[in-house]
Scaffold this active site. Structure first.
Site, short mmCIF file in Angstrom:
data_model
loop_
_atom_site.label_atom_id
_atom_site.label_comp_id
_atom_site.label_asym_id
_atom_site.label_seq_id
_atom_site.Cartn_x
_atom_site.Cartn_y
_atom_site.Cartn_z
N ASP A 9 0.86 -1.18 0.00
CA ASP A 9 0.00 0.00 0.00
C ASP A 9 0.90 1.23 0.00
O ASP A 9 2.03 1.19 0.47
CB ASP A 9 -0.97 -0.01 1.19
CG ASP A 9 -0.29 0.07 2.54
OD1 ASP A 9 -0.21 1.18 3.11
OD2 ASP A 9 0.16 -0.98 3.05
N GLU A 52 -7.42 3.97 12.55
CA GLU A 52 -6.26 4.11 13.41
C GLU A 52 -6.30 5.45 14.12
O GLU A 52 -7.00 6.37 13.70
CB GLU A 52 -4.96 3.96 12.61
CG GLU A 52 -4.75 4.98 11.53
CD GLU A 52 -3.43 4.78 10.80
OE1 GLU A 52 -2.38 4.97 11.44
OE2 GLU A 52 -3.45 4.43 9.60
N ASP A 60 -9.66 2.81 7.06
CA ASP A 60 -8.46 2.90 7.90
C ASP A 60 -8.86 3.42 9.28
O ASP A 60 -9.10 4.61 9.47
CB ASP A 60 -7.47 3.85 7.23
CG ASP A 60 -6.10 3.85 7.89
OD1 ASP A 60 -6.04 3.56 9.10
OD2 ASP A 60 -5.12 4.15 7.21
#
Length: 214
Positions: free
Chosen positions: A22, A114, A112
């Site tokens: 990625d 996080e 995502d």
């Protein structure tokens, strides 16, 4: 004969393992062909940024990767969380509409999750994630979660299992291409992808994170 069969089965399992990357930098079709030839079978460009804007570079990377002959091409959304950001659903809608308008597609859209600007309220954070997932699924888009034990704990709480039916892209930079250090959380007993190394110079000179699928 039994030993030979066992060895062949082991080789078959081992050879099924896949490497992927990625990244956020622009990558040309030729470089994606180089990446493919280097033995990397899946790529995951960023397609939406944490400041609330489309990642046009990433969307073009999706197009270029497919033009290079890669078929396992995903994308990830880094959610925007400030009060000025679009809603959770609109972030997904805007992304998927832009990808479609670019004449391409992502196999899986990863969310995502996080630690970056998430509020302390687990309930509202869960609702935000649920709204993103619901919008992706309304489009018929396969969707998955990128996170790890500590991020999940801080953002939604380890007792939240509401997304455990989705694939997990597990982020732990342990330098090992396997799942041996995975600790179950959020209802997941096993990840789908392991992001095992952070930013590094990857195949064909591209700055990447390294990923593994057994």
């Amino acid at each position: 004969m039994k030993l030979l069969v066992s060895v062949l089965l082991f080789v078959g399992v081992a050879s099924a393992a896949r490497n992927g990357i990625d990244f956020i930098q622009p990558v040309t079709v030729a470089t994606f062909q180089c990446i493919k030839n280097a033995g990397y079978s899946f790529v995951i460009p960023r397609v939406f940024t944490s400041v609330g804007t489309l990642d046009h570079t990433g969307i073009n990377n999706v197009k270029n990767a497919r033009a290079a002959g890669l078929t396992d091409v995903d994308g990830y959304i880094f959610p925007c969380l400030s009060a000025s950001c679009p809603s959770a659903a609109n972030q997904v809608k805007t992304t998927l509409d832009a990808i479609k308008s670019a004449g391409t597609k992502v196999s899986t859209l990863w969310l995502d999750i996080e630690r970056l600007a998430w509020p302390a309220n687990h309930v509202s954070n869960r609702a935000f994630i649920e709204a993103m997932v619901k919008e992706a699924q309304a489009y018929g888009q396969q969707v998955g979660i990128y996170s790890n034990y500590y991020n999940w704990q801080d953002i939604v709480g380890l007792d939240y299992t509401g997304q455990s039916n989705l694939m997990l892209w597990w982020a732990t930079y342990d330098g090992i291409k396997d799942f041996s250090k995975f600790t179950p959380f959020g209802g997941w007993t096993r990840p789908t992808i392991h992001q095992w190394q952070g930013t590094t110079t990857g195949p064909c000179g591209v700055s990447v994170d390294m990923n593994y699928v057994p």
